[in-house]
Scaffold this motif. Structure first.
Motif, PDB file in Angstrom:
ATOM      1  N   ASN A  73       1.333  -0.741   0.162  1.00 44.66           N
ATOM      2  CA  ASN A  73       0.236  -0.038   0.265  1.00 44.66           C
ATOM      3  C   ASN A  73       1.099   1.211   0.255  1.00 44.66           C
ATOM      4  OD1 ASN A  73      -2.037  -1.231  -0.093  1.00 44.66           O
ATOM      5  ND2 ASN A  73      -2.778  -1.215   1.963  1.00 44.66           N
ATOM      6  N   GLY A  74       2.420   0.760   1.061  1.00 38.74           N
ATOM      7  CA  GLY A  74       2.628   2.173   1.374  1.00 38.74           C
ATOM      8  C   GLY A  74       3.520   2.550  -0.464  1.00 38.74           C
ATOM      9  N   GLN A  75       3.769   1.787  -0.757  1.00 37.15           N
ATOM     10  CA  GLN A  75       4.955   1.264  -2.609  1.00 37.15           C
ATOM     11  C   GLN A  75       4.104   2.599  -3.602  1.00 37.15           C
ATOM     12  OE1 GLN A  75       7.879   0.764  -3.324  1.00 37.15           O
ATOM     13  NE2 GLN A  75       7.763   1.647  -5.006  1.00 37.15           N
ATOM     14  N   ILE A  76       2.509   1.246  -3.285  1.00 36.91           N
ATOM     15  CA  ILE A  76       1.419   1.845  -4.683  1.00 36.91           C
ATOM     16  C   ILE A  76       0.927   3.719  -4.337  1.00 36.91           C
ATOM     17  CG2 ILE A  76      -1.252   1.603  -5.223  1.00 36.91           C
ATOM     18  CD1 ILE A  76      -0.207  -1.341  -4.617  1.00 36.91           C
ATOM     19  N   ALA A  77       0.667   3.823  -3.275  1.00 36.25           N
ATOM     20  CA  ALA A  77       0.450   5.891  -2.291  1.00 36.25           C
ATOM     21  C   ALA A  77       1.908   6.707  -3.462  1.00 36.25           C
ATOM     22  CB  ALA A  77       0.224   5.640  -1.624  1.00 36.25           C
ATOM     23  N   GLN A  78       2.481   5.462  -3.109  1.00 39.08           N
ATOM     24  CA  GLN A  78       4.633   6.532  -3.271  1.00 39.08           C
ATOM     25  C   GLN A  78       4.581   6.244  -4.469  1.00 39.08           C
ATOM     26  OE1 GLN A  78       8.189   4.909  -2.407  1.00 39.08           O
ATOM     27  NE2 GLN A  78       8.771   6.457  -1.978  1.00 39.08           N
ATOM     28  N   ASP A  79       4.280   5.170  -5.364  1.00 36.99           N
ATOM     29  CA  ASP A  79       3.755   5.509  -6.986  1.00 36.99           C
ATOM     30  C   ASP A  79       3.177   6.356  -7.941  1.00 36.99           C
ATOM     31  OD1 ASP A  79       6.345   3.613  -6.885  1.00 36.99           O
ATOM     32  OD2 ASP A  79       4.892   1.932  -7.038  1.00 36.99           O
ATOM     33  N   LEU A  80       1.539   6.248  -7.125  1.00 37.90           N
ATOM     34  CA  LEU A  80       0.831   7.068  -7.700  1.00 37.90           C
ATOM     35  C   LEU A  80       1.359   8.488  -7.085  1.00 37.90           C
ATOM     36  CD1 LEU A  80      -2.539   5.179  -6.357  1.00 37.90           C
ATOM     37  CD2 LEU A  80      -1.897   5.887  -8.450  1.00 37.90           C
ATOM     38  N   GLU A  81       2.038   8.842  -6.301  1.00 36.59           N
ATOM     39  CA  GLU A  81       2.613  10.086  -5.840  1.00 36.59           C
ATOM     40  C   GLU A  81       3.497  10.745  -7.412  1.00 36.59           C
ATOM     41  OE1 GLU A  81       4.504  12.189  -2.522  1.00 36.59           O
ATOM     42  OE2 GLU A  81       3.099  11.075  -1.876  1.00 36.59           O
ATOM     43  N   GLN A  82       4.354   9.775  -7.153  1.00 37.48           N
ATOM     44  CA  GLN A  82       5.395  10.199  -8.246  1.00 37.48           C
ATOM     45  C   GLN A  82       4.433   9.950  -9.731  1.00 37.48           C
ATOM     46  OE1 GLN A  82       8.307   6.346  -8.294  1.00 37.48           O
ATOM     47  NE2 GLN A  82       9.069   8.358  -9.762  1.00 37.48           N
ATOM     48  N   ALA A  83       3.711   9.346 -10.507  1.00 39.13           N
ATOM     49  CA  ALA A  83       2.930   9.539 -11.242  1.00 39.13           C
ATOM     50  C   ALA A  83       1.987  10.947 -11.405  1.00 39.13           C
ATOM     51  CB  ALA A  83       1.848   8.234 -11.305  1.00 39.13           C
ATOM     52  N   SER A  84       1.604  11.188 -10.657  1.00 42.92           N
ATOM     53  CA  SER A  84       0.623  12.685 -10.103  1.00 42.92           C
ATOM     54  C   SER A  84       2.253  12.988 -10.195  1.00 42.92           C
ATOM     55  CB  SER A  84       0.202  12.225  -9.565  1.00 42.92           C
ATOM     56  OG  SER A  84       0.548  12.923  -7.979  1.00 42.92           O
ATOM     57  N   ARG A  85       3.123  13.823  -9.247  1.00 43.75           N
ATOM     58  CA  ARG A  85       4.114  14.396  -9.557  1.00 43.75           C
ATOM     59  C   ARG A  85       4.567  14.469 -11.470  1.00 43.75           C
ATOM     60  NH1 ARG A  85       8.961  13.734  -8.823  1.00 43.75           N
ATOM     61  NH2 ARG A  85       8.402  11.550  -7.904  1.00 43.75           N
ATOM     62  N   MET A  86       4.501  12.890 -11.530  1.00 41.17           N
ATOM     63  CA  MET A  86       5.240  13.613 -12.896  1.00 41.17           C
ATOM     64  C   MET A  86       4.382  13.808 -14.609  1.00 41.17           C
ATOM     65  SD  MET A  86       8.020   9.900 -12.973  1.00 41.17           S
ATOM     66  CE  MET A  86       9.408  10.382 -13.774  1.00 41.17           C
ATOM     67  N   LYS A  87       3.114  13.165 -13.868  1.00 44.02           N
ATOM     68  CA  LYS A  87       2.549  13.988 -15.086  1.00 44.02           C
ATOM     69  C   LYS A  87       2.000  15.466 -15.025  1.00 44.02           C
ATOM     70  CE  LYS A  87      -2.765  13.295 -16.428  1.00 44.02           C
ATOM     71  NZ  LYS A  87      -3.185  15.045 -16.493  1.00 44.02           N
ATOM     72  N   ALA A  88       1.706  16.308 -13.896  1.00 43.22           N
ATOM     73  CA  ALA A  88       2.145  17.718 -13.941  1.00 43.22           C
ATOM     74  C   ALA A  88       2.897  18.029 -14.113  1.00 43.22           C
ATOM     75  CB  ALA A  88       2.655  17.972 -12.241  1.00 43.22           C
ATOM     76  N   GLU A  89       4.477  17.436 -14.187  1.00 46.34           N
ATOM     77  CA  GLU A  89       5.962  17.967 -14.916  1.00 46.34           C
ATOM     78  C   GLU A  89       5.685  18.284 -16.397  1.00 46.34           C
ATOM     79  OE1 GLU A  89       8.363  15.293 -13.285  1.00 46.34           O
ATOM     80  OE2 GLU A  89       8.835  16.679 -11.150  1.00 46.34           O
ATOM     81  N   ALA A  90       4.628  16.632 -17.003  1.00 51.04           N
ATOM     82  CA  ALA A  90       4.433  16.825 -18.477  1.00 51.04           C
ATOM     83  C   ALA A  90       3.708  17.684 -18.808  1.00 51.04           C
ATOM     84  CB  ALA A  90       3.702  14.867 -18.808  1.00 51.04           C
ATOM     85  N   ASP A  91       3.104  17.851 -18.202  1.00 48.92           N
ATOM     86  CA  ASP A  91       1.793  18.965 -18.299  1.00 48.92           C
ATOM     87  C   ASP A  91       2.522  20.091 -19.082  1.00 48.92           C
ATOM     88  OD1 ASP A  91      -0.280  16.563 -18.585  1.00 48.92           O
ATOM     89  OD2 ASP A  91      -1.018  16.934 -16.887  1.00 48.92           O
ATOM     90  N   ALA A  92       3.363  20.459 -17.922  1.00 48.58           N
ATOM     91  CA  ALA A  92       4.006  21.806 -17.721  1.00 48.58           C
ATOM     92  C   ALA A  92       4.768  21.606 -19.181  1.00 48.58           C
ATOM     93  CB  ALA A  92       4.910  21.540 -16.502  1.00 48.58           C
ATOM     94  N   ALA A  93       5.082  20.982 -19.045  1.00 46.96           N
ATOM     95  CA  ALA A  93       6.108  20.927 -20.345  1.00 46.96           C
ATOM     96  C   ALA A  93       5.248  20.991 -21.878  1.00 46.96           C
ATOM     97  CB  ALA A  93       6.625  19.529 -20.345  1.00 46.96           C
ATOM     98  N   VAL A  94       4.605  20.294 -21.618  1.00 42.46           N
ATOM     99  CA  VAL A  94       3.748  20.610 -22.593  1.00 42.46           C
ATOM    100  C   VAL A  94       3.445  22.124 -22.473  1.00 42.46           C
ATOM    101  CG1 VAL A  94       1.270  19.991 -24.094  1.00 42.46           C
ATOM    102  CG2 VAL A  94       3.391  17.572 -23.195  1.00 42.46           C
ATOM    103  N   ALA A  95       2.812  22.167 -21.590  1.00 43.36           N
ATOM    104  CA  ALA A  95       2.378  23.993 -22.236  1.00 43.36           C
ATOM    105  C   ALA A  95       3.329  24.787 -22.068  1.00 43.36           C
ATOM    106  CB  ALA A  95       1.850  24.182 -20.257  1.00 43.36           C
ATOM    107  N   ALA A  96       4.541  24.351 -21.987  1.00 43.84           N
ATOM    108  CA  ALA A  96       5.662  25.723 -21.909  1.00 43.84           C
ATOM    109  C   ALA A  96       6.440  25.289 -23.516  1.00 43.84           C
ATOM    110  CB  ALA A  96       6.910  25.579 -21.351  1.00 43.84           C
ATOM    111  N   TYR A  97       6.347  24.363 -23.976  1.00 42.42           N
ATOM    112  CA  TYR A  97       6.471  23.606 -25.670  1.00 42.42           C
ATOM    113  C   TYR A  97       5.724  24.551 -26.304  1.00 42.42           C
ATOM    114  CZ  TYR A  97       6.263  21.468 -29.811  1.00 42.42           C
ATOM    115  OH  TYR A  97       6.351  20.644 -31.389  1.00 42.42           O
ATOM    116  N   GLU A  98       4.281  24.072 -26.102  1.00 36.47           N
ATOM    117  CA  GLU A  98       2.976  25.053 -27.151  1.00 36.47           C
ATOM    118  C   GLU A  98       3.006  26.354 -26.724  1.00 36.47           C
ATOM    119  OE1 GLU A  98      -0.745  22.879 -25.477  1.00 36.47           O
ATOM    120  OE2 GLU A  98      -0.723  21.238 -26.679  1.00 36.47           O
ATOM    121  N   GLN A  99       3.689  26.724 -25.862  1.00 36.97           N
ATOM    122  CA  GLN A  99       3.814  28.331 -25.417  1.00 36.97           C
ATOM    123  C   GLN A  99       4.779  28.823 -26.760  1.00 36.97           C
ATOM    124  OE1 GLN A  99       2.278  30.582 -24.329  1.00 36.97           O
ATOM    125  NE2 GLN A  99       3.419  31.915 -25.020  1.00 36.97           N
TER     126      GLN A  99
END
Length: 190
Positions: A73-99
């Motif tokens: 459960n701890g590993q899954i929660a940590q993986d989900l948190e890391q995935a959401s952080r990486m998704k936010a970073e990817a979204d920011a990178a896509v937005a910066a690229y589009e800008q």
């Protein structure tokens, strides 16, 4: 309890009775665990075995399984948190690229517009220069044409005067007055 017949004979009458009972039971075909004389001891051993198994499960197996589940459960929660952080970073990178892409397109359009304006201005300057040269050549050509026309007209006038004089001389037989012939040709040309 199973007792061999030879052992039963040596022990005496009690042993003989037990031996006979065991032999009779064995001969009747009753499976020893289903023998009702042994139920009490079997139930005691069942309770002891079940209690030990329960304690083993409670003290060893269940805590290990609970620890494994907690770790997962701890590993899954940590993986989900890391995935959401990486998704936010990817979204920011896509937005910066589009800008950056939009900025680059705007800059390219501005550069293209400047190039078109500069080309139009250069073409306009060149057109005016060519028009001025053509007008100068046209004026020069018109002047030459007028000069040639005047020369041709003078020559035509002289030829016409000569022809008119020759015609009058042939018709009349006498030479015509040159000033009268020149005045007549000049009146016809105007």
């Amino acid at each position: 309890m199973f007792v061999a017949p030879a052992f039963a004979q040596e022990s005496g009458s009690d042993n003989q009775l037990q031996t006979e009972l065991a032999v009779e039971t064995h001969e009747e075909g009753v499976f020893p665990p289903f023998d009702s004389t042994h139920f009490a001891s079997q139930i005691v051993w069942l309770a002891i075995t079940f209690g030990l198994f329960y304690l083993f499960l409670k003290k060893v197996v269940v805590p290990r399984i609970g620890g494994i589940i907690e770790n997962r459960n701890g590993q899954i929660a940590q993986d989900l948190e890391q995935a959401s952080r990486m998704k936010a970073e990817a979204d920011a990178a896509v937005a910066a690229y589009e800008q950056e892409l939009a900025d680059a397109k705007a800059k390219a359009n501005a550069i293209g517009q400047q190039a078109r304006d500069a080309a139009k201005a250069d073409a306009e300057v060149e057109r005016k220069k060519v028009e001025a040269e053509l007008e100068a050549k046209l004026a020069g050509a018109e002047a030459r044409i007028a000069l040639i026309k005047d020369e041709a007209m003078r020559d035509v006038g002289q030829i016409a005067e000569g022809a008119a004089s020759a015609i009058v001389q042939q018709l009349v037989g006498a030479e015509a007055d040159q000033s009268a012939v020149a005045a007549a040709v000049k009146a016809v040309r105007s």
